[in-house]
Scaffold this active site. Structure first.
Site: not given
Length: 416
Positions: A142, A144, A259, A396
């Site tokens: 949880g 974004s 990650e 991004s």
């Protein structure tokens, strides 16, 4: 550190290969190659059972840390086998080559678990790591929010302490992968009223089974599936705070370092299989005779080799950072950002080439491509549509370039 495979790794590779061949040739044969990007809805029940099968074999949590058994012979108190970095890579590669089912539990295993090992209490580790190692509890992330995706520090989800000492979470998260299947969610929320940006945030562990307090709404994607979700919290109870109240930003950024590590190499094995499929299509359609298309396929092949060498070099230099063995240094963060820039753009171009190889027929779904329904997408079409998001999710391209510029090169922060 010189990264290379030795004799013990070869033995471990054979063990992993045989275990996967035996299990995937039996009960789980129906989900071989299923559950990947764009097909996350396929065989969910069997893939959850597969998580438990992995847990019983001791294959979950190989990179969590030392269980005292070199080569993975003994298990830690959390239930995971302990292996070195090279053997983690071996397992990831063999898993991908066997086309084993898409993982339901990777967020708990690869993101939450290393975070608890680095920042959690022993009580939290003993509560949450064993069920992950057994493949019993699934997690989602949880982070974004609407208006706080790439700029995570502007999040507005809040949490207030209750009379019982637990926190009540209120707010909305979005693009939450697998929230509709998860048992738990780790949530970054603002626990200090009036705080701004990175201050006053906490890293909370929230059980998802709270009817009336948590509402999960799937987001339909271009592929027609719904891996991502919106999640609404209306006073939902948080069970634990990891790393201390107000220290959530440090914990959250540490998690992002985990990650991208060993899993990047497994991802590249999957990319290699996708590239082979596109080449087979090029041979079948005659597109390989097009010098421009064949040149692009060669370029994609060469770039994939470079990505692998870069990933191996980075893992060697970091001594396993990103896989539960360290992390957080600026150069480590920069390496993760470089890797994301490389594979995101590469995979997107592969999807574009996949459809160009097929020509106009590539835009038509149906039985021509070996699927059951005239409205069903095949693997190459899913690749093209799903990869549109590769340069956005997980950070991004613009954000990755800012991270490299500011945190590695020391350039001044870009002003809005």
């Amino acid at each position: 550190m010189e990264f290379g495979f030795g004799a013990e790794d070869a033995v471990f590779r054979q063990e992993a290969r045989e275990w996967l061949r035996e299990r995937l040739g039996g009960r789980f044969s129906g989900v071989v190659g299923k559950g990947g990007a764009g097909s996350e809805h396929v065989g969910v029940g069997e893939r959850r059972a597969w998580e438990r099968e992995l847990g019983s074999g001791g294959w979950i949590g190989l990179g969590w840390g030392d269980g005292g058994g070199g080569g993975g012979g003994r298990r830690s108190s959390y239930g995971n086998r302990s292996v070195g970095l090279t053997q983690q890579v071996v397992w990831a590669e063999e898993y991908a080559r066997a086309r084993a089912p898409g993982r339901c539990g990777h967020i708990g295993e690869n993101l939450l678990a290393p975070t608890l090992l680095a920042h959690g209490t022993e009580e939290q580790r003993q509560r949450f790591l064993p069920p992950i190692a057994r493949g019993e509890e699934l997690w989602c992330q949880g982070y974004s929010e609407p208006g706080a995706g790439s700029d995570l520090a502007s999040l507005r989800t809040s949490a207030e302490p209750g009379r019982d000492g637990r926190w009540r979470v209120t707010g909305q998260k979005v693009w939450t992968s697998l929230a509709h299947e998860a048992d738990w969610c780790f949530v970054l929320a603002r626990t200090e009223a009036g705080s701004v940006r990175h201050r006053g945030l906490s890293f909370l562990l929230v059980p998802m089974d709270q009817p009336g307090l948590i509402d999960v709404r799937p987001i339909r994607q271009l592929t027609g599936t719904s891996e991502f979700n919106e999640v609404f919290f209306d006073g939902a109870v948080a069970a634990d705070v990891v790393g201390g109240v107000g220290d959530g930003w440090r914990v959250a950024m540490g998690l992002l370092g985990f990650e991208r590590g060993v899993s990047t190499l497994a991802q590249q094995v999957g990319f290699e299989e996708e590239l082979r499929g596109v080449v087979r299509d090029a041979v079948a359609t005659g597109a390989l005779g097009d010098s421009v298309l064949s040149g692009e396929l060669v370029r994609l092949w060469a770039e994939l080799r470079v990505m692998r060498w870069n990933a191996l070099r980075t893992l060697g230099e970091r001594g396993g950072e990103g896989s539960g063995e360290g992390g957080g240094a600026a150069e480590g963060v920069g390496a993760a950002s470089v890797a994301k820039l490389l594979w995101g753009g590469w995979h997107q171009r592969l999807g574009e080439v996949a459809l160009r190889v097929r020509g106009a027929r590539g835009a038509v779904s149906g039985a021509d491509w070996g699927v059951d329904s005239p409205y069903e997408l095949d693997a190459r079409q899913r690749l093209f549509l799903f990869s549109r998001a590769d340069t956005i999710y997980g950070g991004s391209d613009e954000i990755q370039r800012n991270i490299i510029a500011e945190r590695v090169l020391g350039l001044p922060r870009a002003e809005a």
